[in-house]
Design a protein around this motif. Structure first.
Motif, short mmCIF file in Angstrom:
data_model
loop_
_atom_site.label_atom_id
_atom_site.label_comp_id
_atom_site.label_asym_id
_atom_site.label_seq_id
_atom_site.Cartn_x
_atom_site.Cartn_y
_atom_site.Cartn_z
N PRO A 1 7.36 -39.39 -18.89
CA PRO A 1 8.41 -39.08 -20.02
C PRO A 1 9.81 -38.50 -19.51
O PRO A 1 10.97 -38.83 -19.97
CB PRO A 1 7.76 -37.63 -20.49
CG PRO A 1 6.44 -37.90 -20.31
CD PRO A 1 6.27 -38.46 -18.97
N THR A 2 9.80 -38.00 -18.04
CA THR A 2 11.17 -37.58 -17.66
C THR A 2 11.96 -38.77 -17.09
O THR A 2 13.16 -38.88 -17.71
CB THR A 2 11.07 -36.69 -16.60
OG1 THR A 2 10.16 -35.48 -16.74
CG2 THR A 2 12.18 -36.31 -15.97
N MET A 3 11.27 -39.72 -16.67
CA MET A 3 11.82 -41.02 -16.30
C MET A 3 12.49 -41.71 -17.30
O MET A 3 13.60 -42.20 -17.35
CB MET A 3 10.86 -41.88 -15.44
CG MET A 3 11.14 -41.40 -13.91
SD MET A 3 12.75 -41.23 -13.29
CE MET A 3 13.43 -42.83 -13.12
N ALA A 4 11.73 -41.71 -18.52
CA ALA A 4 12.01 -42.55 -19.89
C ALA A 4 13.45 -41.80 -20.48
O ALA A 4 14.18 -42.31 -21.04
CB ALA A 4 10.91 -42.47 -20.66
N VAL B 1 15.72 -39.93 -18.73
CA VAL B 1 16.82 -40.52 -17.94
C VAL B 1 17.27 -41.79 -18.13
O VAL B 1 18.48 -42.01 -18.20
CB VAL B 1 16.33 -40.41 -16.54
CG1 VAL B 1 17.54 -40.62 -15.46
CG2 VAL B 1 16.09 -38.76 -15.93
N ARG B 2 16.40 -42.86 -18.37
CA ARG B 2 16.72 -44.05 -18.47
C ARG B 2 17.39 -44.24 -20.13
O ARG B 2 18.57 -45.00 -20.18
CB ARG B 2 15.58 -45.04 -18.64
CG ARG B 2 15.06 -45.48 -17.39
CD ARG B 2 13.98 -46.51 -17.22
NE ARG B 2 14.32 -47.67 -17.65
CZ ARG B 2 14.03 -48.89 -17.98
NH1 ARG B 2 12.46 -48.77 -17.63
NH2 ARG B 2 14.16 -49.92 -18.20
N ALA B 3 16.84 -43.59 -21.21
CA ALA B 3 17.54 -43.45 -22.33
C ALA B 3 18.92 -42.73 -22.37
O ALA B 3 19.87 -43.12 -22.82
CB ALA B 3 16.72 -42.80 -23.42
N GLY B 4 19.05 -41.71 -21.42
CA GLY B 4 20.34 -40.86 -20.99
C GLY B 4 21.24 -41.98 -20.62
O GLY B 4 22.32 -41.99 -21.29
N VAL B 5 21.04 -42.77 -19.62
CA VAL B 5 21.77 -43.60 -19.26
C VAL B 5 22.53 -44.87 -20.11
O VAL B 5 23.49 -45.25 -20.18
CB VAL B 5 21.27 -44.57 -17.81
CG1 VAL B 5 21.97 -45.69 -17.32
CG2 VAL B 5 20.75 -43.51 -16.63
N ARG B 6 21.26 -45.20 -20.96
CA ARG B 6 21.77 -46.22 -21.90
C ARG B 6 22.65 -45.42 -22.95
O ARG B 6 23.85 -46.03 -23.39
CB ARG B 6 20.47 -46.80 -22.42
CG ARG B 6 19.62 -47.65 -21.82
CD ARG B 6 18.66 -48.31 -22.76
NE ARG B 6 17.64 -47.58 -23.44
CZ ARG B 6 16.62 -47.12 -22.74
NH1 ARG B 6 16.44 -47.65 -21.51
NH2 ARG B 6 15.69 -46.41 -23.65
N ARG B 7 22.29 -44.30 -23.37
CA ARG B 7 23.34 -43.51 -24.15
C ARG B 7 24.48 -43.34 -23.55
O ARG B 7 25.61 -43.61 -24.55
CB ARG B 7 22.82 -42.25 -24.39
CG ARG B 7 23.47 -41.22 -25.27
CD ARG B 7 22.93 -39.83 -25.44
NE ARG B 7 23.90 -39.19 -26.43
CZ ARG B 7 23.27 -38.47 -27.56
NH1 ARG B 7 22.11 -38.79 -27.90
NH2 ARG B 7 24.30 -37.96 -28.26
#
Length: 283
Positions: free
Chosen positions: A3-6, A8-14
């Motif tokens: 969940p943490t990596m997910a 982080v990836r969502a944050g980078v896309r955001r």
């Protein structure tokens, strides 16, 4: 994927989405480019002045300092302003409602503001090379020093910006932060060496990251001989790394705690109350 990596990836896309949006917004573009133009105009008119005791251009000496100031300013004020605005319009409440949403939100803001800061650095540095003599970019040491000063400076200031934004609830209270930061800029040798200041003022300046970011950028972009006009007569890379590193550790330690407490206090009723106050101010 955890969940943490997910998150982080969502944050980078955001962060990428917000970056595209901000560069298609006229008001945001004005906020980014006007300070750049103002700085370059100031450097242009300073190019004929010299650093006391030398024949070196005061404008060329000031430019790296101003680049460091821009990094600190963006980190301390950029993220804090974003947090305050997003808390008032309910963006933070929506982030809180999703799994690991606050982590994704914070990563997105870091991506956005770090990229904006780096673009601003390039936009300010490139034109100045055409009318300021003495700035060095062909030396390998320049790129090595910038490779650790710039990211360390961002890590030292962005978490502190998050802490400031978490503690200030009303956008109208940002003056309580802006004025002290401008005071630190005046003390930190950005526009003039601080050698002539009283010892206690020099100590105050050296306690905060703005001075060390300016010094680090000067050490990267100015000739080695210009270290003679600095405190101690050297670039003090070890001290720069140490002080910025301490601020980075402090910010990374405090920011998660303060952000979690702020997120726990957020509710629909608080957002509605803020919105009503904002509407009353407009009326």
């Amino acid at each position: 994927m955890s969940p943490t990596m997910a998150a982080v990836r969502a944050g980078v896309r955001r962060g990428g989405i917000e970056l595209r949006n901000t560069f298609s917004n006229v008001q945001d573009l004005w906020n980014y480019f006007f300070p750049t133009v103002a700085l370059l105009v100031t450097m242009f008119f300073m190019r004929g002045a010299t650093v006391p005791g030398t024949s070196f251009s005061l404008g060329a000496r000031t430019l790296p300092s101003a680049l460091g100031m821009g990094l600190a300013f963006g980190g301390l004020l950029g993220l804090s302003q974003q947090l305050i605005v997003d808390r008032e319009d309910g963006t933070l409440l929506r982030a809180k409602a999703t799994p690991n949403g606050m982590l994704g939100y914070l990563v997105g803001k870091i991506v956005l503001l770090s990229t904006v800061s780096l673009i601003g650095l390039v936009l300010q540095l490139t034109p100045a090379l055409f009318f300021l003599d003495g700035i060095r970019l062909t030396d390998g040491g320049t790129w090595f020093t910038m490779a650790w000063v710039v990211p360390l400076g961002l890590v030292a200031t962005l978490p502190l910006g998050a802490v400031i934004g978490s503690l200030i609830e009303n956008p109208r209270n940002m003056g309580l932060v802006v004025l002290p930061i401008f005071g630190l800029i005046a003390l930190s040798g950005i526009f003039y060496p601080i050698n002539g200041y009283p010892g206690w003022l020099q100590a105050v300046a050296q306690a905060f990251p703005i001075y060390w970011l300016g010094l680090g950028m000067r050490s990267a972009l100015l000739p080695d001989g210009m270290a003679a006009v600095e405190l101690g007569g050297s670039w003090r890379h070890l001290e720069t790394f140490g002080v910025l590193g301490l601020w980075a550790v402090l910010g990374l330690t405090l920011a998660p705690v303060v952000l979690r407490r702020m997120a726990r206090r957020e509710s629909g009723s608080r957002v509605a109350a803020r919105r009503e106050k904002a509407m009353q101010r407009v009326v």
